[in-house]
Design a protein around this motif. Structure first.
Motif, mmCIF file in Angstrom:
data_model
loop_
_atom_site.group_PDB
_atom_site.id
_atom_site.type_symbol
_atom_site.label_atom_id
_atom_site.label_comp_id
_atom_site.label_asym_id
_atom_site.label_seq_id
_atom_site.Cartn_x
_atom_site.Cartn_y
_atom_site.Cartn_z
ATOM 1 N N GLY A 76 0.575 -0.992 0.041
ATOM 2 C CA GLY A 76 0.178 0.025 -0.014
ATOM 3 C C GLY A 76 0.829 1.216 0.085
ATOM 4 N N SER A 116 0.651 5.784 -0.068
ATOM 5 C CA SER A 116 -0.474 7.102 -0.077
ATOM 6 C C SER A 116 0.425 8.201 0.037
ATOM 7 C CB SER A 116 -1.206 6.949 1.128
ATOM 8 O OG SER A 116 -0.630 7.000 2.540
ATOM 9 N N LEU A 171 -10.053 10.555 5.826
ATOM 10 C CA LEU A 171 -9.041 9.417 5.164
ATOM 11 C C LEU A 171 -9.279 7.976 5.544
ATOM 12 C CD1 LEU A 171 -5.727 11.353 5.392
ATOM 13 C CD2 LEU A 171 -7.332 11.182 3.450
ATOM 14 N N ASP A 172 -9.559 7.736 6.919
ATOM 15 C CA ASP A 172 -9.568 6.223 7.160
ATOM 16 C C ASP A 172 -11.268 6.050 6.441
ATOM 17 O OD1 ASP A 172 -7.690 6.216 8.847
ATOM 18 O OD2 ASP A 172 -8.708 6.805 10.731
ATOM 19 N N LYS A 182 -10.206 5.124 2.664
ATOM 20 C CA LYS A 182 -9.174 4.230 2.423
ATOM 21 C C LYS A 182 -9.563 2.863 1.777
ATOM 22 C CE LYS A 182 -5.449 6.116 5.052
ATOM 23 N NZ LYS A 182 -4.478 5.822 6.433
ATOM 24 N N TYR A 222 -5.190 13.695 -2.050
ATOM 25 C CA TYR A 222 -4.670 12.301 -1.655
ATOM 26 C C TYR A 222 -4.738 11.469 -2.508
ATOM 27 C CZ TYR A 222 -4.830 8.439 1.686
ATOM 28 O OH TYR A 222 -4.412 7.348 2.622
ATOM 29 N N TRP A 275 -3.515 7.258 -3.417
ATOM 30 C CA TRP A 275 -3.395 5.940 -2.474
ATOM 31 C C TRP A 275 -3.820 4.997 -3.493
ATOM 32 C CZ3 TRP A 275 -8.124 8.229 -2.159
ATOM 33 C CH2 TRP A 275 -9.258 7.631 -1.854
#
Length: 147
Positions: free
Chosen positions: A5, A7, A111-112, A115, A140, A142
């Motif tokens: 992962g 980001s 963000l959480d 994701k 952002y 990711w």
């Protein structure tokens, strides 16, 4: 090794594709990606004689198979209604943001919640994040990539 992962947060600009290109240039220049020397991948910045261009990097068979485990493994932001494809970045839609975060105007606090929208390897996502006044402030990026 498996997918990794990654980001990144970058300053907002209206052209998401240009933001992606600038971020990729920065990550490449800093050597902030995995690169193989022999059998073991390592952080490219550990090697002063790493590839000098992205073209040279992606000419390497190992990189073609295993990727760089970074934003370098995606190359284009999709336009609205365009279907995701290998190596692309899909912006979070207003409907997705509303569904997972309860708002269309995302901030860092969300963000959480967002994701999980990146769940497939070799694909990325991006979202425009807003400040407390609702003004776009950051982008952002990711996703997951690498084998």
């Amino acid at each position: 090794m498996g997918a990794s992962g990654w980001s990144y947060l970058v300053a907002y600009q209206p052209d998401l594709d240009a933001a992606l290109d600038a971020l990729r240039d920065t990550v490449f220049a800093e050597g902030d990606y995995w690169w193989a020397r022999g059998e073991t991948p390592n952080v490219a910045s550990d090697y002063p004689h790493r590839p000098a261009t992205m073209e040279e990097l992606f000419d390497d068979e190992w990189v073609q198979e295993m990727g760089t485990h970074s934003i370098l493994d995606v190359y284009r932001v999709l336009a609205e209604r365009e279907k995701p494809d290998f190596g692309t970045v899909e912006p979070v839609s207003a409907a997705e943001a509303l569904r997972v975060a309860g708002t269309e105007r995302l901030t860092r606090e969300h963000l959480d919640a967002i994701k999980g929208l990146a769940s497939q390897a070799w694909f990325g996502r991006c979202a425009v994040l807003h400040d407390e006044r609702g003004k776009p402030e950051e982008i952002y990026f990711w996703g997951y990539s690498g084998d």
